[in-house]
Enzyme design. Structure first.
Site, PDB file in Angstrom:
ATOM      1  N   HIS A 171      33.690  35.077  47.931  1.00 18.54           N
ATOM      2  CA  HIS A 171      33.872  34.713  46.621  1.00 18.54           C
ATOM      3  C   HIS A 171      34.735  33.514  46.314  1.00 18.54           C
ATOM      4  CE1 HIS A 171      36.958  37.690  48.037  1.00 18.54           C
ATOM      5  NE2 HIS A 171      37.876  37.199  47.295  1.00 18.54           N
ATOM      6  N   HIS A 173      37.513  32.056  43.644  1.00 19.81           N
ATOM      7  CA  HIS A 173      38.590  32.044  42.634  1.00 19.81           C
ATOM      8  C   HIS A 173      38.270  31.001  41.668  1.00 19.81           C
ATOM      9  CE1 HIS A 173      40.810  35.829  44.326  1.00 19.81           C
ATOM     10  NE2 HIS A 173      40.240  34.935  45.483  1.00 19.81           N
TER      11      HIS A 173
HETATM   12  P1  5GP Z   1      40.621  38.180  47.686  1.00 22.09           P
HETATM   13  O1  5GP Z   1      42.159  38.489  47.765  1.00 22.09           O
HETATM   14  O2  5GP Z   1      39.743  38.719  48.749  1.00 22.09           O
HETATM   15  O3  5GP Z   1      40.816  36.348  48.066  1.00 22.09           O
HETATM   16  O4  5GP Z   1      40.364  38.345  46.241  1.00 22.09           O
HETATM   17  C1  5GP Z   1      39.612  39.381  45.848  1.00 22.09           C
HETATM   18  C2  5GP Z   1      39.719  39.458  44.272  1.00 22.09           C
HETATM   19  O5  5GP Z   1      39.035  40.544  43.827  1.00 22.09           O
HETATM   20  C3  5GP Z   1      41.087  39.829  43.776  1.00 22.09           C
HETATM   21  O6  5GP Z   1      41.574  38.927  43.016  1.00 22.09           O
HETATM   22  C4  5GP Z   1      41.124  41.157  43.129  1.00 22.09           C
HETATM   23  O7  5GP Z   1      41.687  41.325  41.986  1.00 22.09           O
HETATM   24  C5  5GP Z   1      39.580  41.187  42.950  1.00 22.09           C
HETATM   25  N1  5GP Z   1      39.081  42.534  42.543  1.00 22.09           N
HETATM   26  C6  5GP Z   1      38.892  43.631  43.457  1.00 22.09           C
HETATM   27  N2  5GP Z   1      38.692  44.940  43.167  1.00 22.09           N
HETATM   28  C7  5GP Z   1      37.861  44.220  41.859  1.00 22.09           C
HETATM   29  C8  5GP Z   1      37.384  45.053  40.839  1.00 22.09           C
HETATM   30  O8  5GP Z   1      36.987  46.246  41.045  1.00 22.09           O
HETATM   31  N3  5GP Z   1      36.933  44.358  39.772  1.00 22.09           N
HETATM   32  C9  5GP Z   1      37.380  43.069  39.600  1.00 22.09           C
HETATM   33  N4  5GP Z   1      36.727  42.405  38.425  1.00 22.09           N
HETATM   34  N5  5GP Z   1      37.777  42.363  40.319  1.00 22.09           N
HETATM   35  C10 5GP Z   1      38.256  43.066  41.598  1.00 22.09           C
END
Ligand code: 5GP
Length: 185
Positions: A171, A173
């Site tokens: 993903h 951001h």
């Molecule tokens: P990472 O830390 O893997 O780069 O980012 C994962 C992102 O997914 C985090 O910013 C977190 O807030 C988001 N996230 C996790 N669970 C959910 C969810 O159930 N719904 C949404 N909209 N975002 C989520």
């Protein structure tokens, strides 16, 4: 030092004690596991970030990484299948963009491939993924336009536990709506 301690105790009242208790609780409970309405505001979390919040993020990331490559479904599969709600900002046949549940900026949108196809993280990308990687970046630009931040925005990909990745479905951001600092933490 003694004077500083004395002045701390001079200000110590019920509010101070509650604040200290909150910091202690935040040290032991990962923020992401708290219900939304129990999470501290971003500004407060940023002031704690050099101590507790960073440790929480790192711990969560290590736990997530432990079963990262099992190929099992992630929370994003449920979002793609619309089994759990999300606020969708942009969608086409290959890409879904939706608001992050825990936004780190006024605009914080996640852009994901609808088909993970082995892309648990950017570090697993192969040559054959070139097309979808381009689609994701282009979708990030469309999101920035839709959100009115195309003049200044940041795209972040956390890959692996050292980068604090917590969901093992690639993903992007897309962050904006405030002044960004550099270097990132
Ligand atoms: P990472 O830390 O893997 O780069 O980012 C994962 C992102 O997914 C985090 O910013 C977190 O807030 C988001 N996230 C996790 N669970 C959910 C969810 O159930 N719904 C949404 N909209 N975002 C989520």
């Amino acid at each position: 030092m003694v004077a500083a301690m004395n002045s701390l105790f001079l200000f110590r009242g019920p509010l101070t004690i509650r604040a200290l208790a909150f910091v202690k609780a935040s040290n032991s409970i990962p923020i992401r596991s708290l219900p939304l309405f129990h999470r501290p505001p971003f500004s407060f979390r940023r002031t704690m970030s050099s101590t507790s919040a960073t440790n929480d993020e790192e711990t969560s990331a290590r736990v997530a990484a432990a079963d990262a490559d099992t190929g099992g479904p992630t929370i994003y599969d449920k979002i793609i299948a619309k089994e759990i709600p999300s606020t969708i900002v942009y969608e086409d046949d290959k890409v879904l963009a939706f608001r992050d549940i825990n936004p780190q900026a006024p605009v914080h949108v996640l852009v994901i491939p609808k088909s993970r196809d082995g892309l648990t993280q950017l570090g697993k990308a192969e040559k054959r993924h070139g097309e979808i990687l381009g689609e994701l970046l282009y979708a990030a630009k469309i999101v920035a336009e839709k959100e009115g931040i195309v003049d200044g925005f940041r795209v972040v990909i956390n890959s692996g536990p050292t980068a604090c990745q917590s969901v093992y479905h690639l993903h992007l951001h897309v962050l904006g709506g405030r002044q960004m600092a550099w270097p990132p933490g």
